[in-house]
Design a protein around this motif. Structure first.
Motif, mmCIF file in Angstrom:
data_model
loop_
_atom_site.group_PDB
_atom_site.id
_atom_site.type_symbol
_atom_site.label_atom_id
_atom_site.label_comp_id
_atom_site.label_asym_id
_atom_site.label_seq_id
_atom_site.Cartn_x
_atom_site.Cartn_y
_atom_site.Cartn_z
ATOM 1 N N ASN A 1 0.309 7.844 -9.227
ATOM 2 C CA ASN A 1 -0.973 8.285 -9.748
ATOM 3 C C ASN A 1 -1.591 7.125 -10.522
ATOM 4 O O ASN A 1 -0.934 6.140 -10.842
ATOM 5 C CB ASN A 1 -0.792 9.488 -10.673
ATOM 6 N N THR A 2 -2.863 7.243 -10.843
ATOM 7 C CA THR A 2 -3.510 6.209 -11.665
ATOM 8 C C THR A 2 -4.211 6.875 -12.849
ATOM 9 O O THR A 2 -5.132 7.655 -12.635
ATOM 10 C CB THR A 2 -4.543 5.419 -10.839
ATOM 11 N N PRO A 3 -3.791 6.536 -14.070
ATOM 12 C CA PRO A 3 -2.616 5.726 -14.399
ATOM 13 C C PRO A 3 -1.340 6.503 -14.054
ATOM 14 O O PRO A 3 -1.359 7.726 -13.970
ATOM 15 C CB PRO A 3 -2.745 5.502 -15.907
ATOM 16 N N PRO A 4 -0.235 5.778 -13.870
ATOM 17 C CA PRO A 4 0.978 6.450 -13.389
ATOM 18 C C PRO A 4 1.644 7.303 -14.462
ATOM 19 O O PRO A 4 1.479 7.079 -15.661
ATOM 20 C CB PRO A 4 1.880 5.273 -12.982
ATOM 21 N N ALA B 1 5.659 -3.943 -10.719
ATOM 22 C CA ALA B 1 6.938 -3.626 -11.356
ATOM 23 C C ALA B 1 7.056 -2.129 -11.617
ATOM 24 O O ALA B 1 8.114 -1.527 -11.376
ATOM 25 C CB ALA B 1 7.086 -4.401 -12.660
ATOM 26 N N PHE B 2 5.985 -1.509 -12.093
ATOM 27 C CA PHE B 2 6.060 -0.070 -12.363
ATOM 28 C C PHE B 2 6.207 0.716 -11.068
ATOM 29 O O PHE B 2 6.954 1.707 -11.012
ATOM 30 C CB PHE B 2 4.825 0.408 -13.128
ATOM 31 N N ALA B 3 5.516 0.278 -10.008
ATOM 32 C CA ALA B 3 5.651 0.963 -8.720
ATOM 33 C C ALA B 3 7.080 0.866 -8.204
ATOM 34 O O ALA B 3 7.625 1.831 -7.638
ATOM 35 C CB ALA B 3 4.680 0.365 -7.709
ATOM 36 N N ARG B 4 7.717 -0.278 -8.402
ATOM 37 C CA ARG B 4 9.105 -0.424 -7.971
ATOM 38 C C ARG B 4 10.045 0.412 -8.823
ATOM 39 O O ARG B 4 11.040 0.950 -8.319
ATOM 40 C CB ARG B 4 9.490 -1.900 -8.016
ATOM 41 N N LEU B 5 9.759 0.540 -10.122
ATOM 42 C CA LEU B 5 10.553 1.444 -10.972
ATOM 43 C C LEU B 5 10.433 2.877 -10.470
ATOM 44 O O LEU B 5 11.420 3.615 -10.403
ATOM 45 C CB LEU B 5 10.069 1.365 -12.422
ATOM 46 N N HIS B 6 9.220 3.267 -10.143
ATOM 47 C CA HIS B 6 8.997 4.627 -9.636
ATOM 48 C C HIS B 6 9.782 4.847 -8.354
ATOM 49 O O HIS B 6 10.442 5.892 -8.174
ATOM 50 C CB HIS B 6 7.505 4.830 -9.396
ATOM 51 N N ALA B 7 9.733 3.864 -7.438
ATOM 52 C CA ALA B 7 10.462 4.004 -6.173
ATOM 53 C C ALA B 7 11.965 4.054 -6.413
ATOM 54 O O ALA B 7 12.687 4.842 -5.775
ATOM 55 C CB ALA B 7 10.108 2.835 -5.246
ATOM 56 N N MET B 8 12.449 3.230 -7.330
ATOM 57 C CA MET B 8 13.879 3.193 -7.620
ATOM 58 C C MET B 8 14.378 4.522 -8.192
ATOM 59 O O MET B 8 15.438 5.025 -7.802
ATOM 60 C CB MET B 8 14.174 2.067 -8.622
ATOM 61 N N THR B 9 13.609 5.108 -9.090
ATOM 62 C CA THR B 9 14.077 6.312 -9.774
ATOM 63 C C THR B 9 13.823 7.588 -8.989
ATOM 64 O O THR B 9 14.366 8.643 -9.340
ATOM 65 C CB THR B 9 13.415 6.430 -11.155
ATOM 66 N N THR B 10 13.023 7.522 -7.940
ATOM 67 C CA THR B 10 12.789 8.710 -7.113
ATOM 68 C C THR B 10 13.556 8.670 -5.798
ATOM 69 O O THR B 10 13.571 9.669 -5.062
ATOM 70 C CB THR B 10 11.289 8.868 -6.807
ATOM 71 N N ALA B 11 14.191 7.545 -5.495
ATOM 72 C CA ALA B 11 14.972 7.449 -4.264
ATOM 73 C C ALA B 11 16.260 8.267 -4.395
ATOM 74 O O ALA B 11 16.808 8.405 -5.488
ATOM 75 C CB ALA B 11 15.313 5.992 -3.971
ATOM 76 N N PRO B 12 16.761 8.844 -3.293
ATOM 77 C CA PRO B 12 18.032 9.585 -3.365
ATOM 78 C C PRO B 12 19.170 8.685 -3.823
ATOM 79 O O PRO B 12 19.252 7.516 -3.442
ATOM 80 C CB PRO B 12 18.240 10.054 -1.922
ATOM 81 N N LEU C 1 0.823 -1.208 0.000
ATOM 82 C CA LEU C 1 0.000 0.000 0.000
ATOM 83 C C LEU C 1 0.858 1.259 0.000
ATOM 84 O O LEU C 1 0.549 2.238 -0.696
ATOM 85 C CB LEU C 1 -0.935 -0.003 1.212
ATOM 86 N N ARG C 2 1.930 1.250 0.792
ATOM 87 C CA ARG C 2 2.832 2.421 0.795
ATOM 88 C C ARG C 2 3.474 2.609 -0.574
ATOM 89 O O ARG C 2 3.608 3.732 -1.051
ATOM 90 C CB ARG C 2 3.900 2.253 1.877
ATOM 91 N N LEU C 3 3.879 1.506 -1.184
ATOM 92 C CA LEU C 3 4.512 1.574 -2.500
ATOM 93 C C LEU C 3 3.541 2.114 -3.540
ATOM 94 O O LEU C 3 3.891 2.998 -4.332
ATOM 95 C CB LEU C 3 4.999 0.176 -2.897
ATOM 96 N N LEU C 4 2.320 1.605 -3.536
ATOM 97 C CA LEU C 4 1.326 2.035 -4.520
ATOM 98 C C LEU C 4 0.831 3.452 -4.245
ATOM 99 O O LEU C 4 0.384 4.143 -5.168
ATOM 100 C CB LEU C 4 0.139 1.069 -4.512
ATOM 101 N N GLY C 5 0.913 3.869 -2.986
ATOM 102 C CA GLY C 5 0.433 5.205 -2.644
ATOM 103 C C GLY C 5 1.227 6.331 -3.273
ATOM 104 O O GLY C 5 0.765 7.477 -3.306
ATOM 105 N N THR C 6 2.417 6.022 -3.777
ATOM 106 C CA THR C 6 3.228 7.059 -4.422
ATOM 107 C C THR C 6 2.880 7.239 -5.893
ATOM 108 O O THR C 6 3.389 8.161 -6.535
ATOM 109 C CB THR C 6 4.722 6.702 -4.323
#
Length: 314
Positions: free
Chosen positions: A132-135, A179-190, A125-130
């Motif tokens: 938009n839909t569609p992203p 997979a897309f949520a993890r890509l988003h997290a990976m590319t927005t992390a410091p 839920l935390r991962l998906l909360g970052t």
């Protein structure tokens, strides 16, 4: 006004014939969209056949969820009504397409959370909360813009981003949403150390060399893609030659056995983004299908082919 032989209806009769409510007819009449044929001595409205046809058209347009200003424009622009209606319908279809895509992403996200082990739901839920839909792909594009060499020409940057940033599927499977949520997290992390780990092999080429490099790499990846789709082992050939030529042109060098050995050593020392490309392959590949080639998987295949070629030459 009406002719003496025209059949006229009261507002209630018009509403009944059109299958509408009196309130609806009065609203459209007050908006100036329904022509009155006459008024009684007591000031009551009377409507003719033209008003019935107009009311039926308005209700048909509104049933398509067209907003009232669009309906008014179509009714008032009689000469270009066809073009106006076509434009309004196209616009509404685009809006509906976006709404449907957003609903499909929400549905897949809900399935993803529902079907995962209970202990993982809070994290999902935390991962998906970052997202938009569609992203949006904007965070991924920003990540790559900082990765690419500075002052790289805009057309070359756009061509690279088209290959590196996966478009969100219109009808995603829950695994693609994850997979897309993890890509988003990976590319927005410091980034570790506060700086983007731009590869030295790209940085030393400079902006001008980068144009040659990425254009050549795009060609090499396209040549390698059929081998990847057929699950063929890495091998020297046209794709590898194009791959080496891309680096040789960027470095203002020639493709020689010595250059290939130095290139292989330099590439092996670079940090990899293997996880990024693994996730991209999931986003691009329908469930159950053969993984789609990505720039990352093509680069891995070509690096392995280079190592084999160097071993054979030795």
């Amino acid at each position: 006004m009406s002719t003496s032989h025209e059949l006229l209806w009261s507002i209630g009769e018009l509403a009944e014939r059109a299958g509408a409510t009196v309130k609806t007819v009065r609203f459209y009449s007050d908006q100036g969209l329904l022509p009155e044929a006459a008024r009684t001595a007591g000031g009551h409205r009377r409507y003719g056949r033209r008003a019935l046809e107009r009311l039926q058209l308005i209700r048909s347009l509104r049933s398509l969820d067209l907003p009232l200003p669009e309906v008014r424009r179509i009714l008032e622009d009689e000469e270009a009504a066809g073009r106006a209606l076509e434009g309004a319908l196209d616009s509404r279809l685009r809006e509906l397409g976006s709404e449907l895509k957003a609903l499909r992403w929400r549905e897949a996200a809900l399935q993803l959370v529902r079907d995962c082990p209970p202990a993982q739901r809070a994290g999902r839920l935390r991962l998906l909360g970052t997202l938009n839909t569609p992203p949006s792909t904007a965070p991924l594009a920003r990540f790559w813009r900082t990765w690419l060499p500075a002052r790289m020409p805009r057309p070359a940057t756009a061509a690279f981003l088209e290959a590196a940033v996966p478009p969100p599927p219109d009808e995603p499977h829950p695994s693609q949403v994850l997979a897309f949520a993890r890509l988003h997290a990976m590319t927005t992390a410091p980034c570790p150390g506060g700086r983007q780990p731009q590869p030295d092999v790209h940085r030393v080429a400079g902006a001008d060399g980068a144009v040659l490099l990425y254009a050549g790499l795009t060609e090499a990846f396209e040549l390698a893609a059929p081998h990847l789709r057929r699950a063929q082992d890495p091998q020297p050939g046209e794709a590898l030659d194009a791959y080496v030529a891309a680096y040789a042109s960027a470095y203002r060098s020639r493709d020689t056995p010595e250059f290939r050995r130095l290139l292989a050593a330099r590439l092996s020392a670079e940090a990899r983004l293997g996880r990024y490309w693994e996730l991209v392959a999931v986003v691009l590949t329908p469930p159950g299908g053969r993984p789609e080639p990505t720039p990352g998987s093509a680069d891995d295949w070509l690096r392995a082919a280079l190592q084999l070629d160097n071993a054979g030459a030795a």
